[in-house]
Design a protein around this motif. Sequence first.
Motif, mmCIF file in Angstrom:
data_model
loop_
_atom_site.group_PDB
_atom_site.id
_atom_site.type_symbol
_atom_site.label_atom_id
_atom_site.label_comp_id
_atom_site.label_asym_id
_atom_site.label_seq_id
_atom_site.Cartn_x
_atom_site.Cartn_y
_atom_site.Cartn_z
ATOM 1 N N PRO A 140 -3.617 23.263 17.880
ATOM 2 C CA PRO A 140 -4.609 22.310 18.743
ATOM 3 C C PRO A 140 -6.057 22.591 17.968
ATOM 4 O O PRO A 140 -6.294 23.775 17.553
ATOM 5 N N PHE A 141 -7.013 21.690 17.765
ATOM 6 C CA PHE A 141 -8.176 21.854 17.155
ATOM 7 C C PHE A 141 -9.017 22.906 17.927
ATOM 8 O O PHE A 141 -8.981 23.000 19.151
ATOM 9 N N ALA A 142 -9.769 23.840 17.129
ATOM 10 C CA ALA A 142 -10.649 24.628 17.839
ATOM 11 C C ALA A 142 -11.580 23.708 18.927
ATOM 12 O O ALA A 142 -11.978 22.545 18.430
ATOM 13 N N PRO A 143 -12.072 24.171 20.036
ATOM 14 C CA PRO A 143 -12.912 23.373 20.984
ATOM 15 C C PRO A 143 -14.234 23.510 20.001
ATOM 16 O O PRO A 143 -14.619 24.286 19.540
ATOM 17 N N PRO A 144 -15.135 22.447 20.379
ATOM 18 C CA PRO A 144 -16.345 22.267 19.726
ATOM 19 C C PRO A 144 -17.273 23.399 19.860
ATOM 20 O O PRO A 144 -18.021 23.712 19.172
ATOM 21 N N GLU A 145 -17.167 24.143 21.036
ATOM 22 C CA GLU A 145 -18.012 25.296 21.161
ATOM 23 C C GLU A 145 -17.823 26.413 20.109
ATOM 24 O O GLU A 145 -18.636 27.121 19.554
ATOM 25 N N ALA A 146 -16.481 26.440 19.819
ATOM 26 C CA ALA A 146 -16.220 27.509 18.867
ATOM 27 C C ALA A 146 -16.479 27.044 17.589
ATOM 28 O O ALA A 146 -16.879 27.782 16.630
ATOM 29 N N VAL A 147 -16.530 25.787 17.070
ATOM 30 C CA VAL A 147 -16.947 25.101 15.812
ATOM 31 C C VAL A 147 -18.480 25.704 15.698
ATOM 32 O O VAL A 147 -19.039 25.849 14.629
ATOM 33 N N ARG A 148 -19.172 25.163 16.762
ATOM 34 C CA ARG A 148 -20.583 25.497 16.662
ATOM 35 C C ARG A 148 -20.776 26.804 16.618
ATOM 36 O O ARG A 148 -21.899 27.342 15.846
ATOM 37 N N ARG A 149 -20.242 27.882 17.224
ATOM 38 C CA ARG A 149 -20.353 29.206 17.039
ATOM 39 C C ARG A 149 -19.962 29.794 15.545
ATOM 40 O O ARG A 149 -20.785 30.634 14.962
ATOM 41 N N ARG A 150 -19.082 29.010 15.256
ATOM 42 C CA ARG A 150 -18.673 29.548 13.534
ATOM 43 C C ARG A 150 -20.010 29.016 12.688
ATOM 44 O O ARG A 150 -20.322 29.751 11.590
ATOM 45 N N GLY A 151 -20.365 28.033 12.878
ATOM 46 C CA GLY A 151 -21.605 27.573 12.181
ATOM 47 C C GLY A 151 -22.911 28.301 12.379
ATOM 48 O O GLY A 151 -23.467 28.773 11.245
ATOM 49 N N ARG A 152 -23.042 28.725 13.538
ATOM 50 C CA ARG A 152 -24.060 29.905 13.831
ATOM 51 C C ARG A 152 -23.983 31.098 13.073
ATOM 52 O O ARG A 152 -24.536 31.802 12.479
ATOM 53 N N GLN A 153 -22.504 31.697 12.924
ATOM 54 C CA GLN A 153 -22.310 32.719 12.422
ATOM 55 C C GLN A 153 -22.756 32.653 10.678
ATOM 56 O O GLN A 153 -23.008 33.557 10.090
ATOM 57 N N ARG A 154 -22.221 31.552 10.290
ATOM 58 C CA ARG A 154 -22.336 31.086 8.715
ATOM 59 C C ARG A 154 -23.949 31.342 8.504
ATOM 60 O O ARG A 154 -24.299 31.994 7.476
ATOM 61 N N THR A 155 -24.730 30.720 9.462
ATOM 62 C CA THR A 155 -26.202 30.801 9.269
ATOM 63 C C THR A 155 -26.759 32.374 9.228
ATOM 64 O O THR A 155 -27.533 32.608 8.374
ATOM 65 N N ARG A 156 -26.279 33.000 10.169
ATOM 66 C CA ARG A 156 -26.520 34.421 10.103
ATOM 67 C C ARG A 156 -26.276 35.264 8.984
ATOM 68 O O ARG A 156 -26.977 35.658 8.147
ATOM 69 N N HIS A 157 -24.899 34.891 8.547
ATOM 70 C CA HIS A 157 -24.479 35.504 7.127
ATOM 71 C C HIS A 157 -25.065 35.094 6.036
ATOM 72 O O HIS A 157 -25.477 36.058 5.203
ATOM 73 N N GLN A 158 -25.460 33.810 5.820
ATOM 74 C CA GLN A 158 -26.289 33.326 4.829
ATOM 75 C C GLN A 158 -27.902 34.165 4.781
ATOM 76 O O GLN A 158 -28.160 34.346 3.852
ATOM 77 N N ALA A 159 -28.303 34.064 5.871
ATOM 78 C CA ALA A 159 -29.524 34.724 6.039
ATOM 79 C C ALA A 159 -29.627 36.253 5.608
ATOM 80 O O ALA A 159 -30.438 36.717 4.980
ATOM 81 N N MET A 160 -28.571 36.826 6.014
ATOM 82 C CA MET A 160 -28.344 38.205 5.584
ATOM 83 C C MET A 160 -28.126 38.610 4.169
ATOM 84 O O MET A 160 -28.847 39.371 3.580
ATOM 85 N N ALA A 161 -27.474 37.576 3.609
ATOM 86 C CA ALA A 161 -27.111 37.555 2.277
ATOM 87 C C ALA A 161 -28.256 37.457 1.396
ATOM 88 O O ALA A 161 -28.508 37.919 0.346
ATOM 89 N N ALA A 162 -29.271 36.404 1.841
ATOM 90 C CA ALA A 162 -30.273 36.026 1.084
ATOM 91 C C ALA A 162 -31.116 37.371 1.270
ATOM 92 O O ALA A 162 -31.783 37.523 0.236
ATOM 93 N N GLY A 163 -31.436 37.879 2.253
ATOM 94 C CA GLY A 163 -32.215 39.127 2.372
ATOM 95 C C GLY A 163 -31.623 40.046 1.420
ATOM 96 O O GLY A 163 -32.671 40.882 0.754
#
Lengths: 165, 297
Positions: free
Chosen positions: B20-43
């Motif tokens: 089954p595809f991940a529920p939309p909430e899980a996809v959005r959570r993955r997107g937010r995690q990417r944002t945090r990781h990218q910000a951390m990597a940029a720092g």
Amino acid sequence: MSGEESFDSFYRGSRQRLYQCVYALTGNAAEAQDVVHEAYARAWQRWSTVSGYADPEAWVRTVARRVAVSRWRRARSAWTAHRRHGPPPDVPGPSPDSVALAGALAQLPMPQRTALVLHHLVGLPVAEVARETGVPEGTVKARLSRGRRALATLLEATPAEAHHV
Amino acid sequence: MSDRLDAMFESLHGERAPGPFAPPEAVRRRGRQRTRHQAMAAGLAVVAVTGAGFGWAGHLRPVDPAPIPAASGTTASTPPASVGPSPSGPARDGTPSAGPRPTGTGRPDATPATLSDLRLRAEDLGPGAWRPRPPTEPFSGDTWRWADLCPLYRSADYPSLAHQAELDVTGFTTGKSYLYEHLHRYADGWGPRAFADVRRVVDRCTTTATTPPTAPGSPETRTLVVRDRDFAGDEAVLVREEQTYYEGEVLARDPLVTLTAAVRVGDRVATVIFSPDWDEAYAREVTRAAAQRLAAG
């Protein structure tokens, strides 16, 4: 409609089409599904912008192809080794035709594969394939022509090879 | 396409994901995690660059930068007032350049621009609602436009390919038309040889008499004609490519026309692809603009 609602609706309505496209490109069902999730996660990161595009699905498809190609390049050596021993056995579910087609597509160069999938599976006209992949229309036509010939040859060879196994 | 291929592609439409595809909430959570990781990597990157800068300043003596041995004599600090053909003068057809004037960038002399700074921009392209449309997979095999242009093409014939030092691409679209620019920087002194390779591949693949394809699926016919030379930069070439092809079961009435211009400035080469059906005078103007961008680096 809120951002979350519009994203969720977009995701539910388009994910199956994107999955089919990525599966045809990668030939690996599990990999394709993860690429789809990754592409939508990236879409959500920029949803305020992406949702304003005329065709957000094209954006997500492009991202998914990039992710798939990137992973494909990293895994190419391993994939080549796998192919020496036949197709991976852990892909349950797809019909024999789909498996044969995905296997044949996997033997084509990625540009030809992409052109074929976008044109014949996604249903984009040649001009749109050209825009989405960033090459002239003439190049797309050439890739389609060569890709179809190669696919026909590969698919014709499949039953004969099966007899030898 | 054959009926069998049609049916097989159709079969893919029914394929379901293995789980089954991940529920939309899980996809959005993955997107937010990417944002945090990218910000951390940029720092972390900022910290690392800053640290490296202090280290360089504290422990190394700056070295006088060696001049770049470019055939054109252009340097990062002194863009030419004109990037027309040598000897400098008005363009062959007298068309004024639509490109930007090379201006001082304020960049330190020892720091040449990266290719991404030297791309064509929408304002170089003249009137039209130009939108960015960068190519996503501009190359197949060798990383230049001329790869596999004709059956006689062989990578080994073009030694400069092994000396491509930097690559960047950009693209724009308006209406049904689009153009792409591939920018290459070659290793010091390899620019002229790279352009010699461009001339060689064009000459090799140029055909004067061809017969149209005889049936759907038969090889498309591609005709190349050199339309102009040395109208911009240190050297340039404009190639008209016509492809005759089948639309389904019917031979297309008009060939598909693609113009490709290559222009060299020093060790940088811009290749601009115009498709479909662009005017050659316009292609020259945009190519001159591309040359001016290169010269401003």
